[in-house]
Structure formats: C-alpha cells, structure tokens
Design a protein around this motif. Structure first.
Motif, PDB file in Angstrom:
ATOM      1  N   THR A  22      21.746  24.615   4.367  1.00  0.00           N
ATOM      2  CA  THR A  22      22.460  23.907   5.431  1.00  0.00           C
ATOM      3  C   THR A  22      21.496  23.094   6.282  1.00  0.00           C
ATOM      4  O   THR A  22      21.704  21.903   6.535  1.00  0.00           O
ATOM      5  N   ALA A  25      19.799  20.264   4.219  1.00  0.00           N
ATOM      6  CA  ALA A  25      20.699  19.130   3.982  1.00  0.00           C
ATOM      7  C   ALA A  25      20.803  18.260   5.223  1.00  0.00           C
ATOM      8  O   ALA A  25      20.793  17.019   5.141  1.00  0.00           O
ATOM      9  N   ALA A  26      20.889  18.905   6.400  1.00  0.00           N
ATOM     10  CA  ALA A  26      20.962  18.146   7.653  1.00  0.00           C
ATOM     11  C   ALA A  26      19.683  17.345   7.873  1.00  0.00           C
ATOM     12  O   ALA A  26      19.718  16.192   8.315  1.00  0.00           O
ATOM     13  N   ILE A  30      21.870  14.498   3.788  1.00  0.00           N
ATOM     14  CA  ILE A  30      22.787  14.520   2.647  1.00  0.00           C
ATOM     15  C   ILE A  30      23.700  15.731   2.770  1.00  0.00           C
ATOM     16  O   ILE A  30      23.480  16.603   3.607  1.00  0.00           O
ATOM     17  N   SER A  31      24.718  15.798   1.932  1.00  0.00           N
ATOM     18  CA  SER A  31      25.631  16.934   1.976  1.00  0.00           C
ATOM     19  C   SER A  31      24.980  18.159   1.338  1.00  0.00           C
ATOM     20  O   SER A  31      24.090  18.045   0.495  1.00  0.00           O
ATOM     21  N   GLN A  32      25.464  19.327   1.719  1.00  0.00           N
ATOM     22  CA  GLN A  32      24.926  20.561   1.163  1.00  0.00           C
ATOM     23  C   GLN A  32      25.210  20.656  -0.336  1.00  0.00           C
ATOM     24  O   GLN A  32      24.375  21.130  -1.107  1.00  0.00           O
ATOM     25  N   SER A  33      26.371  20.190  -0.751  1.00  0.00           N
ATOM     26  CA  SER A  33      26.722  20.240  -2.173  1.00  0.00           C
ATOM     27  C   SER A  33      25.807  19.329  -2.989  1.00  0.00           C
ATOM     28  O   SER A  33      25.388  19.681  -4.100  1.00  0.00           O
ATOM     29  N   MET A  34      25.487  18.162  -2.448  1.00  0.00           N
ATOM     30  CA  MET A  34      24.581  17.255  -3.155  1.00  0.00           C
ATOM     31  C   MET A  34      23.184  17.860  -3.255  1.00  0.00           C
ATOM     32  O   MET A  34      22.534  17.757  -4.302  1.00  0.00           O
TER      33      MET A  34
END
Length: 297
Positions: A22, A25-26, A30-34
């Motif tokens: 988390t 990604a921040a 980018i998104s956490q899924s990416m």
C-alpha cells in the motif's frame, strides 16, 4: 537473458523499503494491483520468489535480499549522478520532499517557501504532514522538520525557528462546569484532549516544567486526535483541556475564547530544526532551501 525494465527493480526496492504494498504503491504513484502485478511478473521472469507476503506484512526473501544488495546501491549512484548533472544547469531545479507537522508547515515552512518557489520556478516542493517521526532515508525525503530535542545524531540539522512554548488552555464554557486545576496532578481529574503519534502508537504525555521540576503527565479524556489544529478547535468547543503550541492558542487567549491554565508549568522547547541525512550530498536546490529557512539570517 533480456535486459529487464528498470521500473520492475524500482518497484521491488520500494516494497522492500516500505514493507508494504500500500505504502509503496502510494510512493510510486501507481495502484496497488498494478504494483502486485509488476512484482509477480518480475518473480516469474527470474524464476524465484523475491518477497514473502502475509496478511499483515511483507518481507524480503534471501534471493530478494541478494538482488537488492547489488542493485539498490547502483540506483542510488545513478540518482546521485543525475542530481549532479542537474546542478550543471544555470537554474536550480529538482523536487524536494519534506515531512513535517501541520503546525510547522502552516506557520513556518509555507510563508518562506512561497518566496522560494517564486524566485526559483524549477524547484518543486512536496510537503507531507504527519506526526509520525518518519525515517527520512527510508521514506525517501530530502528533509524533515522536528523540534530541537527530537533530533538524532545521524543527521545534519539547521535551526529554522525560535524556541517554542506549549500552553495548557481551556474554554470558558468548560470551566463553567469544572474547577480550574492548580497542579499537574489535578489534570488527571479533567477531560483532556489527547494527541496520538502514528509511528509510536502511544498517546503523547504532556511535558511540563516549573523551575527545576519536570513532569510528564498522562492525561485522559473522550477525544484523541493526530493533529494539533483539531485539538485547538475541540478545546474552543469546550470539550476539555488542550496542550498546544502557544502561538496557535495566542489569538484565542487574547480574545478570551480560551483561558490559560497553570501557566507556570508551560514548557519551552528548542525550536524547529530542518534536518537531513548526513550520508548524502546536498544539491543546489537543497542548499537554497536551507539558507532560506535558516533562523536568524
């Protein structure tokens, strides 16, 4: 083996440093899924697991540690060289990331930064407001701001503000139903508004001083916040006593919306300092910021 995209390795470094998908990604934007997909693809191409994931944490495997031990320093060298190249330009440029409390940002940093940004349009500043005592190296910040008594030996620091006094205050509406405390011990019988430090997880103990006597008082009440401004506003509403920077309370004390409590116990702390890692070189942009914020000049 084909050359791997550098972004995959940067993603791995971010997760390893943050110990969290988390937060990583921040940080990368980018998104956490990416991010998870990027790490899985990297592991699949290398044929080895680099991270161990649980529901609560992320840790680096032995293979991941070996890879990062070799790769991470190389990227830091590249970042350093890129900064040096940027320094060759006539106009100072670059992004400076600073972590500080909202009080320091609003009352100290922004009033001076506004002038810096106008004079140096290619310098960008990212301000992160928190009370978490963030590790600026791990968090990839250029600077942090703390009171002078909270600095560590592994950093360089420049004083950027005078001493800061903290005040105990309460609203007249609160004292309409409660007697004014006269001693630190009596504070435990009052509704007090607490501040929680995110990193340490504990509630801040009010640090009081009278002559040579020093006390840390753990108070109690219905409300806990992680920001000083919310505490001031709640005190103004009459929900309890607050321990806040005197400069924030001063306009309300002068107007009578807040009353001073046990003024002889108010403590003064060494003022805010701008600190940075002494293990890295300072860029021209960093030097400009340091000199602009330096107290007394």
């Amino acid at each position: 083996m084909p050359r791997e995209p550098y972004s995959d390795l940067l993603a791995l470094m971010a997760v390893a440093e943050e110990r969290s998908f988390t937060r990583a990604a921040a940080r990368l934007g980018i998104s956490q899924s990416m991010l998870s997909h990027t790490i899985r693809e990297l592991e699949a191409r290398l044929g080895v697991r680099l991270l161990t994931r649980t529901t609560r944490s992320v840790s680096v495997t032995e293979a991941g540690e070996r890879l990062l031990r070799v790769v991470a320093p190389r990227f830091k060298d590249i970042e350093s060289e890129l900064r040096h190249v940027t320094e060759l330009s006539e106009t100072p440029a670059g992004t400076l990331r600073i972590t500080a409390t909202e009080h320091a940002i609003d009352t100290l940093l922004w009033p001076k930064l506004s002038g810096i940004l106008a004079a140096y349009p290619k310098i960008k500043v990212e301000l992160s407001s928190d009370y978490a005592f963030t590790d600026i190296v791990q968090g990839r910040y250029d600077f942090g701001v703390r009171l002078g008594d909270g600095l560590t030996r592994d950093s360089s620091a420049v004083r950027i503000a005078p001493d800061l006094q903290f005040a105990i205050v309460g609203a007249p509406s609160y004292f309409a139903a409660h007697a004014m405390p006269a001693t630190p011990q009596e504070l435990t019988n009052h509704a007090c508004i607490n501040l929680r430090f995110p990193t340490r997880g504990n509630l801040y103990a009010w640090e009081l001083k009278q002559d040579q006597s020093e006390l840390n008082v753990r108070v109690d009440g219905q409300l806990v916040f992680n920001g000083i401004y919310q505490i001031v506003n709640t005190a103004l509403s009459g929900y309890g006593l607050a321990y806040v920077p005197e400069d924030l309370a001063r306009p309300h004390l002068e107007s009578g919306r807040l009353l001073p409590v046990m003024k002889s116990w108010w403590r003064t702390f060494p003022g805010y300092h701008l600190y940075y890692s002494n293990q890295r070189e300072t860029s021209r942009a960093m030097q400009i910021l340091i000199e602009a914020l330096r107290y007394g000049e």
